[in-house]
Design an enzyme around this catalytic site. Sequence first.
Site, PDB file in Angstrom:
ATOM      1  N   LYS A   1     -23.703  22.310 -27.590  1.00 32.66           N
ATOM      2  CA  LYS A   1     -24.677  23.059 -26.806  1.00 32.66           C
ATOM      3  C   LYS A   1     -25.274  24.229 -27.585  1.00 32.66           C
ATOM      4  O   LYS A   1     -26.494  24.416 -27.594  1.00 32.66           O
ATOM      5  CB  LYS A   1     -23.999  23.576 -25.529  1.00 32.66           C
ATOM      6  N   THR A   2     -24.402  24.984 -28.251  1.00 26.26           N
ATOM      7  CA  THR A   2     -24.894  26.151 -28.992  1.00 26.26           C
ATOM      8  C   THR A   2     -25.871  25.722 -30.074  1.00 26.26           C
ATOM      9  O   THR A   2     -26.915  26.353 -30.273  1.00 26.26           O
ATOM     10  CB  THR A   2     -23.714  26.914 -29.623  1.00 26.26           C
TER      11      THR A   2
ATOM     12  N   ASP B   1     -28.306  30.431 -20.990  1.00 25.23           N
ATOM     13  CA  ASP B   1     -27.067  29.713 -21.258  1.00 25.23           C
ATOM     14  C   ASP B   1     -26.079  29.969 -20.119  1.00 25.23           C
ATOM     15  O   ASP B   1     -26.201  30.954 -19.394  1.00 25.23           O
ATOM     16  CB  ASP B   1     -26.502  30.204 -22.593  1.00 25.23           C
ATOM     17  N   GLU B   2     -25.098  29.108 -19.999  1.00 25.67           N
ATOM     18  CA  GLU B   2     -24.057  29.249 -18.964  1.00 25.67           C
ATOM     19  C   GLU B   2     -24.691  29.406 -17.576  1.00 25.67           C
ATOM     20  O   GLU B   2     -24.284  30.259 -16.787  1.00 25.67           O
ATOM     21  CB  GLU B   2     -23.135  30.434 -19.254  1.00 25.67           C
TER      22      GLU B   2
ATOM     23  N   GLN C   1     -17.656  23.856 -15.773  1.00 26.18           N
ATOM     24  CA  GLN C   1     -17.149  25.069 -16.412  1.00 26.18           C
ATOM     25  C   GLN C   1     -17.541  26.327 -15.650  1.00 26.18           C
ATOM     26  O   GLN C   1     -17.579  27.417 -16.206  1.00 26.18           O
ATOM     27  CB  GLN C   1     -17.634  25.142 -17.862  1.00 26.18           C
TER      28      GLN C   1
ATOM     29  N   ARG D   1     -11.173  23.676 -25.006  1.00 24.94           N
ATOM     30  CA  ARG D   1     -11.415  24.525 -26.187  1.00 24.94           C
ATOM     31  C   ARG D   1     -10.730  23.927 -27.402  1.00 24.94           C
ATOM     32  O   ARG D   1     -10.976  24.328 -28.528  1.00 24.94           O
ATOM     33  CB  ARG D   1     -10.830  25.948 -26.001  1.00 24.94           C
TER      34      ARG D   1
END
Length: 728
Positions: free
Chosen positions: A41-42, A224-225, A255, A607
């Site tokens: 995603k980043t 984002d998020e 998330q 993670r």
Amino acid sequence: MPAPNQPNPASLLENLNDPQRAAVTHSDGPLLVLAGAGSGKTRVITRRAAYLASTVAQPREVLAITFTNKAANEMRERILALGVGPEMTVCTFHALGARLLRIHHERADLPANFTIYDTDDQRKVVKQAIELAELSTANWSPAAVHARISRAKNDMLTPTEFEEQADDWSDRVLARIYTEYQRLLEQNGAADFDDLLLKPARLLQNHEVLRRQLEQRYRYVLIDEYQDTNQAQYVVAHLLTLEQANICATGDPDQSIYGWRGADIGNILHFEEDYPSATVIRLEQNYRSTQRILAAADAVIAANFQRKEKSLWTENPEGARVRVVDCESTTEEAEWISAQILSSDKQGVSRSDIAVFYRINAMSRAIEEALLRAGIPYQVARGTEFYNRKEIKDVLAYLRLLINPADDIALLRAINNPPRGIGATTVSRLRNHAATLGASLMETVKQAQTLDGIGRSAARVQEFAELIAELQGLADQPPRTVVEQVARRSGLLAELTQEAEVNRSPLDNVNELINAAADFQSERPEATLIDWLEYTSLLGDTDTVDSSRGVVTLMTLHACKGLEFPVVFIIGLEDGTLPFSRTGEINGRDDDEEEEERRLCFVGMTRTMHTLTMTHCRYRLLRGAETRMVKSRFLRALPEAEVEWISPVEQKPPSHRSAVSHGRLPDDIELWEVGTLVRHPSRGLGQITTLRRGHKRTHVRVAFQDGADQSWVLEFADLTRVDYDEVG
DNA sequence: ACGCCAGAAGTTTTT
DNA sequence: CTTCTGGCGT
């Protein structure tokens, strides 16, 4: 030679899979990127920002909003590395809000020099508000009241609106406190964290000209998020993209872990209804984790209902099984982990590859102690800790007062610190005078000689007023200079130097604060004291985590979002700890809450790149008492094929069906659930109908064959578990 | 005005 | 088991 801010667009599309490339190149119109954990995603956001800035937009026309400062800094650096000029805006919602409020302060009822109140300040204001509303802080805990007020603000309710929709007595009282609270903030020229979102949202709602200006300025907005946005953030995002709808939201409903602070998972779930023309792109290939880790994480999240169709897959190797460790106590848990870290050294695992995650900050302690004993260096992600220290807050109080003399909270902290003979009585008189005059404490202090009842202290108060006036002359100097001079001239530094013979660290901390200001200044040479104070108040917990330090990282499950580590330990997988429950009650809780806990566990697991270990304890200290814990329901959901069960020490074979006695839970408590058959010496065979684990005790209700029910405290009930096949 | 002691209360997660 | 608060004594 290519111009530095003209990257070659084609190079921005290298090493991307099809959906990633589609997300990067999508130009106009709403775009939702549902990015599973570890799906790159980043990379997509940074490439997309750079791509836009080198094709259809100028860098300054792109606005990228992240969740933490750390994420913002990393993203800014990565975008710069792609060759895009630094004019792009990359920041958090809160930083964006603060910036907008500085520029348009008059329309937001704030002075230009407004102070940002942190949690501590907010709580003090709440306390004052409770007292002003003539209520007792004994019945209205400032922390709890503040949580409610904060929630109301995140939902964009003004005090009046909150009052209108109050439907019981307690809400009406809260509305009164909220009204007082907001009035006090205004009086102090302060904005709290929530105002940094709420006020800009209102600004955009009420000032169409400004809204248009901003939409034209920021032609492309990336958020984002998005699953963690609350109502106020949603409004800001929506209004910034009202006409052009060049909004790109990225996130993952699985998330979403900030529901408790007003984040609305519905914002991402309903994106397509908000923007009917939206393009939706799913990133489902995971590049981070092994197959087994993904399978295990999927088993945990699969039980949730509030989801959006998404299946993660990976081409990564199958990997090792997820290890689940059955520990007797928290000490054993911590010792086992530190032993594992020591032995992983031999396998060439770098210390910075290792992270330990836990549900609440207090759980870091046992781990820290074990790591210290083993001589393993570590860092704890608690960036705000430094700025929460007493000596740091003391210095900051003076700095805030220079900038904003109306800040009574800062004045109250500074006035007799270091002690200069202005005691509680004098302060209380000053406060009364201020209230009568309708003036700030600073104004009252300035005219102390003319006031009744100040008497002997008047000279001292006068000296304080002169000190502040003198320090105010420094306010325009570079931050480093002001901080140093204030620490010196306030007398704080002298006091700490004296104290340093006993305890050096407060003095060291203040010196470190001066260094921090110097660092800030060297990175942003034009920065003012206001900028620096704003920066320090917006620092987050993860912002100081540094992966290059070569040490083990400890953090909460909330803080680990957005990061990745090769080796991860998640500790405390017990019902009541993870999933967490405040009361200890674990059954019959809110489903939404449990789903969020499940997502939190999912976030932690995903993670991990290759080695995931989850531990649980049979006994944990809760409020000083050893409490028998039950293995987390999340562990019980794991597929056997993906798990390796480990018991670090030889465990007494559980006496399989021991009767319960003397206030202890049965050894086989893990197997007790609703529907389990039990036998009672006199009542005979029965079936469990309810099982409620409370804080200290467990309540069980059993339906017997004769049709009658009976309830017990399980620790004292003479019940034995019976297997189905034993009774046919 | 200030420091010390004892008793009470309270403990998610964060920008 | 800690952390904070309030009261009391100097």
